[in-house]
Write a protein that holds these residues in place. Structure first.
Motif, short mmCIF file in Angstrom:
data_model
loop_
_atom_site.label_atom_id
_atom_site.label_comp_id
_atom_site.label_asym_id
_atom_site.label_seq_id
_atom_site.Cartn_x
_atom_site.Cartn_y
_atom_site.Cartn_z
N LEU A 258 0.83 -1.21 0.00
CA LEU A 258 0.00 0.00 0.00
C LEU A 258 0.87 1.26 0.00
N ILE A 259 1.90 1.25 0.81
CA ILE A 259 2.80 2.41 0.92
C ILE A 259 3.49 2.68 -0.41
N TYR A 260 3.99 1.62 -1.05
CA TYR A 260 4.63 1.78 -2.35
C TYR A 260 3.62 2.26 -3.40
N SER A 261 2.40 1.72 -3.34
CA SER A 261 1.37 2.08 -4.32
C SER A 261 0.95 3.54 -4.18
N PHE A 262 0.82 3.98 -2.94
CA PHE A 262 0.42 5.36 -2.67
C PHE A 262 1.58 6.34 -2.86
N LYS A 263 2.81 5.79 -2.85
CA LYS A 263 4.03 6.62 -2.91
C LYS A 263 4.03 7.66 -1.79
N LEU A 264 3.55 7.22 -0.63
CA LEU A 264 3.48 8.07 0.55
C LEU A 264 4.04 7.27 1.72
N TYR A 265 5.27 7.59 2.12
CA TYR A 265 5.95 6.81 3.14
C TYR A 265 5.59 7.36 4.52
N LEU A 266 4.51 6.82 5.07
CA LEU A 266 3.93 7.30 6.32
C LEU A 266 4.11 6.20 7.38
N PRO A 267 5.19 6.24 8.14
CA PRO A 267 5.50 5.16 9.09
C PRO A 267 4.38 4.79 10.07
N PRO A 268 3.61 5.76 10.64
CA PRO A 268 2.55 5.35 11.58
C PRO A 268 1.54 4.38 10.98
N ALA A 269 1.36 4.41 9.66
CA ALA A 269 0.42 3.50 9.01
C ALA A 269 0.84 2.04 9.23
N GLY A 270 2.15 1.78 9.12
CA GLY A 270 2.64 0.42 9.36
C GLY A 270 2.49 0.00 10.81
N ALA A 271 2.68 0.94 11.72
CA ALA A 271 2.52 0.63 13.15
C ALA A 271 1.08 0.24 13.46
N LEU A 272 0.13 0.89 12.80
CA LEU A 272 -1.29 0.59 13.03
C LEU A 272 -1.65 -0.81 12.52
N ALA A 273 -0.97 -1.27 11.48
CA ALA A 273 -1.20 -2.63 10.98
C ALA A 273 -0.78 -3.65 12.03
N ILE A 274 0.34 -3.42 12.69
CA ILE A 274 0.84 -4.36 13.69
C ILE A 274 0.12 -4.20 15.02
N LEU A 275 -0.35 -2.99 15.32
CA LEU A 275 -1.12 -2.79 16.55
C LEU A 275 -2.35 -3.70 16.56
N ALA A 276 -2.88 -4.00 15.39
CA ALA A 276 -4.04 -4.90 15.29
C ALA A 276 -3.75 -6.29 15.83
N MET A 277 -2.47 -6.62 15.96
CA MET A 277 -2.10 -7.94 16.46
C MET A 277 -2.25 -8.07 17.98
N ILE A 278 -2.33 -6.94 18.69
CA ILE A 278 -2.34 -7.02 20.15
C ILE A 278 -3.61 -6.44 20.79
N ILE A 279 -4.55 -5.98 19.98
CA ILE A 279 -5.79 -5.45 20.54
C ILE A 279 -6.71 -6.61 20.90
N PRO A 280 -7.71 -6.39 21.77
CA PRO A 280 -8.65 -7.48 22.09
C PRO A 280 -9.33 -8.00 20.84
N GLN A 281 -9.49 -9.30 20.76
CA GLN A 281 -10.06 -9.93 19.57
C GLN A 281 -11.48 -9.44 19.29
#
Length: 327
Positions: A258-281
């Motif tokens: 997504l980041i490469y496709s958008f050509k917008l290197y926004l690091p917090p976006a990647g952190a939000l993808a991984i944050l989904a791994m530790i939130i309550p199911q």
């Protein structure tokens, strides 16, 4: 030929980032220590490895040092301060901003490193140890990539010490964040103040932030990355009963695409993808919606309040500028 080289570097950098995330989540699963998962590591990897140019004005040593200091501060706040959570989060945010402006860097992920343990009420020393070791691994990998000419060496130019405007902006950001912390926690919309979003808001409030010139694209990217994380975990873990590590790998690869496709290197976006791994199911499917609404709101607030010469950047157009009158 040059395009093929760029594609090869992009694939290599994405795979390296995926391996870092897999290592982090895998160790967490093996040891049954949830605190090992530090979502901002994916943001740091995106900003230091995936992005063509380093996302922040900093260097490898400062990245490791600032992450270490801020995770310890956040842990201490979570353990020792007796105030309501929203006040503790605000204190963590203010301290992180102070450290940021006096560090002479633009390394905003330190904000998430400080606020996250307060939000999650982390009590374990494993959290700062994990963050230190993982950021050290990233620093070592970047050093190796530079030596292999897979990444360009970039000079760190220390930023100026804070001006009066920096203090004023810090106060304004803190007031806005404090209100959002209070409202979000009171009405159980906790993910609307996810630390990577607070990092993004801090970045959006800076006039020079590139995301401000593409606000819709930036908000959409943030939403899609959070959705990629939730979708990966939902399908691979809940439906197919695969390990969380597999879901994290898919989430970070999808985010990189997504980041490469958008050509917008926004690091917090990647952190939000991984944050989904530790939130309550149980909260997995409402998570991207809260992220979308909050990201849009924070972008609007940043564009309206943090302006230069009272002109909102998205409405600026060189063609509309008045011509200078000759004397």
């Amino acid at each position: 030929m040059k395009m093929n080289i760029l594609k090869s570097k992009s694939i290599i950098n994405t795979l390296i980032t995926a391996l870092i995330v897999a290592f982090m989540v895998g160790i967490s699963q093996i040891t049954n220590q949830k605190e090992i998962i530090f979502p901002e590591i994916s943001a740091i990897a995106i900003g230091m490895i995936i992005a063509p140019k380093r996302a922040w004005q900093t260097n490898k040593i400062l990245v490791v040092g600032l992450v270490s200091i801020c995770t310890v501060i956040g842990l201490f706040i979570a353990i020792f301060l007796p105030f309501p959570k929203w006040i503790n989060m605000l204190i963590a945010y203010i301290l992180a901003q102070i450290i940021l402006i006096f560090s002479k860097t633009s390394f905003a992920p330190m904000i998430s490193a400080t606020v996250l343990p307060v939000l999650l009420e982390t009590k374990s020393i494993i959290y700062p140890i994990s963050a230190f070791l993982l950021s050290l691994i990233i620093a070592a990998i970047v050093e190796l990539l530079e030596k292999l000419n897979l990444k360009d060496k970039e000079k760190y130019i220390p930023l100026a010490l804070p001006s009066k405007a920096d203090y004023i902006n810090t106060i304004i950001r803190s007031i806005i964040a404090g209100l959002m912390f209070f409202i979000a926690l009171k009405f159980k919309f906790n993910f609307s103040v996810a630390p990577p979003l607070i990092v993004a808001f801090t970045e959006f409030s800076k006039i020079e932030c590139k995301a401000r010139t593409h606000p819709v694209k930036a908000v959409l990217l943030i939403f899609l990355c959070s959705f990629a994380g939730a979708l990966s975990r939902g399908i691979l873990c809940q439906l197919l009963n695969l390990p969380l590590t597999v879901a994290a790998i898919f989430a970070i690869i999808l985010s990189a695409i997504l980041i490469y496709s958008f050509k917008l290197y926004l690091p917090p976006a990647g952190a939000l993808a991984i944050l989904a791994m530790i939130i309550p199911q149980a909260s997995l499917y409402i998570y991207p919606i809260q992220i979308l609404v909050s990201a849009a709101l924070l972008m609007i607030i940043a564009l309206v309040i943090f302006r230069k010469n009272h002109k909102i950047p998205i409405f600026q157009n060189n063609k509309l500028k008045k011509p200078k009158l000759s004397p």
